[in-house]
Design a protein around this motif. Structure first.
Motif, PDB file in Angstrom:
ATOM      1  N   GLY A 148     -14.848  16.166  10.083  1.00  0.00           N
ATOM      2  CA  GLY A 148     -15.604  16.660  10.174  1.00  0.00           C
ATOM      3  C   GLY A 148     -15.748  16.902   8.353  1.00  0.00           C
ATOM      4  N   GLY A 149     -14.871  17.175   8.070  1.00  0.00           N
ATOM      5  CA  GLY A 149     -14.968  17.618   6.185  1.00  0.00           C
ATOM      6  C   GLY A 149     -15.215  16.234   5.879  1.00  0.00           C
ATOM      7  N   ILE A 150     -14.664  15.011   5.771  1.00  0.00           N
ATOM      8  CA  ILE A 150     -14.611  13.896   4.969  1.00  0.00           C
ATOM      9  C   ILE A 150     -15.740  13.367   6.198  1.00  0.00           C
ATOM     10  N   THR A 151     -16.900  13.338   7.398  1.00  0.00           N
ATOM     11  CA  THR A 151     -17.019  12.845   7.412  1.00  0.00           C
ATOM     12  C   THR A 151     -18.489  13.294   6.903  1.00  0.00           C
ATOM     13  N   GLY A 152     -18.197  14.899   7.040  1.00  0.00           N
ATOM     14  CA  GLY A 152     -19.761  15.666   6.312  1.00  0.00           C
ATOM     15  C   GLY A 152     -20.016  15.534   5.114  1.00  0.00           C
ATOM     16  N   GLY A 153     -18.553  15.536   3.957  1.00  0.00           N
ATOM     17  CA  GLY A 153     -19.214  14.611   2.660  1.00  0.00           C
ATOM     18  C   GLY A 153     -19.336  13.277   2.016  1.00  0.00           C
ATOM     19  N   LEU A 154     -18.818  12.708   3.047  1.00  0.00           N
ATOM     20  CA  LEU A 154     -19.587  11.447   2.605  1.00  0.00           C
ATOM     21  C   LEU A 154     -20.962  11.359   3.228  1.00  0.00           C
ATOM     22  N   ILE A 155     -21.599  11.884   3.732  1.00  0.00           N
ATOM     23  CA  ILE A 155     -22.743  12.256   4.300  1.00  0.00           C
ATOM     24  C   ILE A 155     -23.544  12.532   2.843  1.00  0.00           C
ATOM     25  N   GLY A 167     -22.152  19.844   2.874  1.00  0.00           N
ATOM     26  CA  GLY A 167     -21.232  19.311   3.987  1.00  0.00           C
ATOM     27  C   GLY A 167     -20.532  19.148   4.775  1.00  0.00           C
ATOM     28  N   ALA A 168     -19.408  18.465   3.884  1.00  0.00           N
ATOM     29  CA  ALA A 168     -18.437  18.620   4.245  1.00  0.00           C
ATOM     30  C   ALA A 168     -17.625  20.139   4.520  1.00  0.00           C
ATOM     31  N   LEU A 169     -18.452  21.271   4.004  1.00  0.00           N
ATOM     32  CA  LEU A 169     -17.581  22.398   5.080  1.00  0.00           C
ATOM     33  C   LEU A 169     -18.320  22.334   6.099  1.00  0.00           C
ATOM     34  N   GLY A 170     -19.799  22.734   6.122  1.00  0.00           N
ATOM     35  CA  GLY A 170     -20.454  22.609   7.458  1.00  0.00           C
ATOM     36  C   GLY A 170     -19.878  21.032   8.958  1.00  0.00           C
TER      37      GLY A 170
END
Length: 184
Positions: A148-155, A167-170
């Protein structure tokens, strides 16, 4: 006469010892059919080679990512259709009324936009989580949090560094909460 009995060796010849070791230890090649499994719990079913191959395909990261993408596309299409039908376009009072064709065009655009976005997020999250799980060799809550951290960070990185961190934290917090809820 007793001396002759004690002089004779009490043991096995090397040939006998070799055959005993092969009997107790076994030879170097093990066959699947020679496995003995006690039936304490219930009937035991040993999987065939074809069943193992199919299971390996279904457990592969590529298959899991593809399924997540297709399911995300379907969910996104449903949410896009719902959101487009709930929030109609508000125009000025003197503007001409929209035709059915224009309404359906907006509905199609919204549905496909949501579907594409959900498919990409599902694909990214599933691929990252499966890769992390394969690397770590464990299937616990941390995999979803990291993914989730990696995906949210990339988005979020598309909008900048600060939105990427948020985004990564959320996404990591959301993934952890969902994983906790699904496991308990």
């Amino acid at each position: 006469m007793e001396e002759s009995k004690t002089d004779s060796s009490v043991g096995f010849s090397p040939k006998e010892m070799d055959s005993l070791m092969k009997y107790f230890v076994g030879n170097n090649c093990k066959y699947r059919e020679q496995i003995i499994i006690p039936r304490t719990v219930g009937p035991i079913h040993i999987k065939s080679v074809d069943e193992k191959r199919v299971e390996a395909v279904f457990e592969s990261c590529a298959f899991k990512s593809l399924v997540a993408s297709v399911m995300g596309y379907g969910l996104g299409a449903a949410l896009g259709l719902f959101s487009a039908s709930v929030s109609p376009n508000i125009t000025a009072p003197d503007a001409p009324q929209q035709s059915a064709r224009e309404i359906f065009r907006d509905l199609k655009f919204s549905t496909l936009s949501y579907a594409k976005n959900f498919a990409v997020v599902g694909l990214m999250f599933s691929a990252v989580e499966c890769t992390i799980e394969s690397y770590r060799g464990k299937g616990d809550w941390k995999n979803g949090t990291y993914a989730g951290g990696i995906t949210g960070g990339l988005i979020g990185l598309r909008a900048g560094l600060k939105p990427g961190i948020v985004g990564a934290l959320g996404f990591a917090a959301f993934s952890t909460a969902i994983d906790y809820y699904m496991r308990h």
